[in-house]
Design a protein around this motif. Structure first.
Motif, short mmCIF file in Angstrom:
data_model
loop_
_atom_site.label_atom_id
_atom_site.label_comp_id
_atom_site.label_asym_id
_atom_site.label_seq_id
_atom_site.Cartn_x
_atom_site.Cartn_y
_atom_site.Cartn_z
N GLU A 40 0.83 -1.21 0.00
CA GLU A 40 0.00 0.00 0.00
C GLU A 40 0.86 1.26 0.00
O GLU A 40 0.58 2.22 -0.71
CB GLU A 40 -0.94 0.02 1.22
N LEU A 41 1.92 1.24 0.82
CA LEU A 41 2.82 2.40 0.89
C LEU A 41 3.51 2.61 -0.46
O LEU A 41 3.60 3.74 -0.94
CB LEU A 41 3.86 2.21 1.99
N SER A 47 2.03 6.90 -6.70
CA SER A 47 1.09 7.88 -7.24
C SER A 47 1.48 9.30 -6.85
O SER A 47 1.37 10.22 -7.65
CB SER A 47 -0.34 7.57 -6.79
N ARG A 48 1.95 9.48 -5.61
CA ARG A 48 2.37 10.82 -5.19
C ARG A 48 3.61 11.27 -5.95
O ARG A 48 3.72 12.44 -6.32
CB ARG A 48 2.69 10.84 -3.68
N LEU A 49 4.55 10.37 -6.17
CA LEU A 49 5.78 10.73 -6.85
C LEU A 49 5.55 11.05 -8.32
O LEU A 49 6.24 11.90 -8.89
CB LEU A 49 6.83 9.63 -6.70
N ARG A 50 4.60 10.39 -8.95
CA ARG A 50 4.30 10.68 -10.35
C ARG A 50 3.88 12.14 -10.53
O ARG A 50 4.13 12.75 -11.56
CB ARG A 50 3.20 9.76 -10.86
N VAL A 56 11.03 17.99 -5.65
CA VAL A 56 10.22 17.45 -4.56
C VAL A 56 10.35 15.94 -4.52
O VAL A 56 10.46 15.33 -3.46
CB VAL A 56 8.74 17.88 -4.72
N GLU A 57 10.37 15.33 -5.69
CA GLU A 57 10.52 13.89 -5.80
C GLU A 57 11.82 13.43 -5.14
O GLU A 57 11.84 12.47 -4.37
CB GLU A 57 10.51 13.52 -7.28
N GLY A 58 12.90 14.12 -5.43
CA GLY A 58 14.20 13.77 -4.84
C GLY A 58 14.18 13.90 -3.33
O GLY A 58 14.71 13.04 -2.62
N GLY A 91 15.07 2.11 -4.48
CA GLY A 91 16.21 2.11 -5.39
C GLY A 91 15.79 1.91 -6.83
O GLY A 91 16.28 2.58 -7.74
N SER A 92 14.83 1.01 -7.07
CA SER A 92 14.33 0.76 -8.43
C SER A 92 13.62 1.99 -8.97
O SER A 92 13.79 2.36 -10.13
CB SER A 92 13.36 -0.42 -8.43
N PHE A 93 12.83 2.62 -8.13
CA PHE A 93 12.11 3.82 -8.55
C PHE A 93 13.09 4.93 -8.90
O PHE A 93 12.97 5.58 -9.92
CB PHE A 93 11.15 4.29 -7.45
N ARG A 94 14.09 5.10 -8.02
CA ARG A 94 15.10 6.15 -8.27
C ARG A 94 15.85 5.87 -9.56
O ARG A 94 16.09 6.77 -10.37
CB ARG A 94 16.05 6.23 -7.08
#
Length: 102
Positions: A40-41, A47-50, A56-58, A91-94
């Motif tokens: 869930e997190l 969704s928030r990072l998109r 802000v994302e960083g 890490g994968s997202f980054r």
């Protein structure tokens, strides 16, 4: 009435309206449910990072990484595995965000 940010209602406690959009409450008393909490997190953060700007994302990724590292210090075996999965997702997202391979 609770603190300045909570109010007692007939059906339980609720956050004051001005705090509802940017306040999260996590209840994780059941260790078997920790995996679904991580899912869930991860979904929520995705969704928030998109929608966030790169700056802000960083900052969000850095804060989340620091939080995971802090939680790992006192975590038991089950929690450590779930936190490691969350750390891997970060890490994968980054890497995907930066256009690199994970």
């Amino acid at each position: 009435v609770g603190s300045n940010s909570t109010v007692a209602h007939r059906n339980g406690w609720k956050l004051a309206p001005e705090h509802r959009e940017d306040t999260g409450v996590i209840f994780a008393a059941s260790f078997p449910a920790l995996d679904s909490l991580v899912d869930e997190l991860a979904s929520f953060m995705s969704s928030r990072l998109r929608d966030a700007t790169a700056e802000v994302e960083g900052r969000m990724l850095s804060e989340l990484t620091q939080l995971v590292q802090k939680l790992q210090e006192g975590a038991g075996e089950v929690e450590s595995r779930s936190l490691a999965e969350l750390s891997s997702w970060i890490g994968s997202f980054r890497s995907a965000r930066d256009g690199a391979e994970p």
